[in-house]
Design a protein around this motif. Structure first.
Motif: not given
Length: 73
Positions: A19-22, A41-45, A54-60
Protein backbone atom coordinates in the motif's frame (compact mmCIF):
# COMPACT_ATOMS: atom_id res chain seq x y z
CA UNK A 1 -15.77 -3.51 9.26
CA UNK A 2 -13.56 -4.95 11.96
CA UNK A 3 -10.99 -7.74 12.29
CA UNK A 4 -12.47 -11.16 11.60
CA UNK A 5 -15.45 -9.94 9.58
CA UNK A 6 -16.17 -11.55 6.24
CA UNK A 7 -16.38 -9.25 3.26
CA UNK A 8 -17.77 -9.70 -0.23
CA UNK A 9 -15.48 -8.69 -3.10
CA UNK A 10 -17.30 -8.23 -6.43
CA UNK A 11 -15.88 -9.12 -9.83
CA UNK A 12 -13.19 -6.83 -11.33
CA UNK A 13 -11.90 -5.44 -8.01
CA UNK A 14 -8.17 -4.68 -7.76
CA UNK A 15 -6.22 -6.00 -4.75
CA UNK A 16 -2.62 -4.95 -4.10
CA UNK A 17 0.07 -6.55 -1.96
CA UNK A 18 1.69 -3.22 -0.97
CA UNK A 19 0.00 0.00 0.00
CA UNK A 20 2.80 2.42 0.85
CA UNK A 21 5.29 1.41 -1.84
CA UNK A 22 4.78 0.52 -5.49
CA UNK A 23 3.06 -2.88 -5.37
CA UNK A 24 5.14 -5.87 -6.39
CA UNK A 25 1.98 -7.83 -6.97
CA UNK A 26 -1.67 -7.27 -7.62
CA UNK A 27 -4.68 -9.20 -8.80
CA UNK A 28 -8.11 -8.44 -10.16
CA UNK A 29 -10.99 -10.67 -9.17
CA UNK A 30 -12.45 -12.61 -12.08
CA UNK A 31 -15.59 -13.51 -10.15
CA UNK A 32 -17.19 -12.49 -6.84
CA UNK A 33 -15.14 -13.67 -3.85
CA UNK A 34 -15.07 -13.50 -0.06
CA UNK A 35 -12.20 -12.47 2.22
CA UNK A 36 -11.52 -12.01 5.92
CA UNK A 37 -10.88 -8.48 7.19
CA UNK A 38 -7.55 -8.22 9.03
CA UNK A 39 -7.48 -4.50 9.80
CA UNK A 40 -8.06 -0.99 8.57
CA UNK A 41 -4.96 0.26 6.84
CA UNK A 42 -3.34 3.46 8.04
CA UNK A 43 -4.71 5.13 4.93
CA UNK A 44 -8.34 5.13 6.06
CA UNK A 45 -9.86 4.34 2.69
CA UNK A 46 -8.16 0.90 2.56
CA UNK A 47 -8.67 -2.46 4.25
CA UNK A 48 -6.14 -5.22 4.75
CA UNK A 49 -7.78 -8.59 4.00
CA UNK A 50 -6.79 -12.25 3.95
CA UNK A 51 -7.62 -13.61 0.51
CA UNK A 52 -6.45 -16.80 -1.21
CA UNK A 53 -3.79 -17.50 1.41
CA UNK A 54 -2.18 -14.03 1.40
CA UNK A 55 -2.64 -10.54 2.79
CA UNK A 56 -3.94 -7.91 0.35
CA UNK A 57 -5.09 -4.30 0.40
CA UNK A 58 -8.43 -3.32 -1.10
CA UNK A 59 -10.38 -0.06 -1.21
CA UNK A 60 -13.19 0.01 1.35
CA UNK A 61 -15.57 1.35 -1.27
CA UNK A 62 -15.02 -1.80 -3.37
CA UNK A 63 -16.08 -4.37 -0.74
CA UNK A 64 -19.21 -5.07 1.28
CA UNK A 65 -19.71 -6.63 4.70
CA UNK A 66 -21.30 -10.06 4.92
CA UNK A 67 -23.72 -10.13 7.80
CA UNK A 68 -23.90 -13.18 10.07
CA UNK A 69 -27.54 -13.77 9.09
CA UNK A 70 -26.49 -14.13 5.43
CA UNK A 71 -24.04 -16.94 6.34
CA UNK A 72 -26.62 -19.23 7.94
CA UNK A 73 -28.10 -22.05 5.90
Amino acid sequence: MKRGDLCYIPQDVLLMDELYEPPSGYLKTLKPQTAIVLEEAKKESWLKVFFQGSEWFVLKTEVYPIKEEECRL
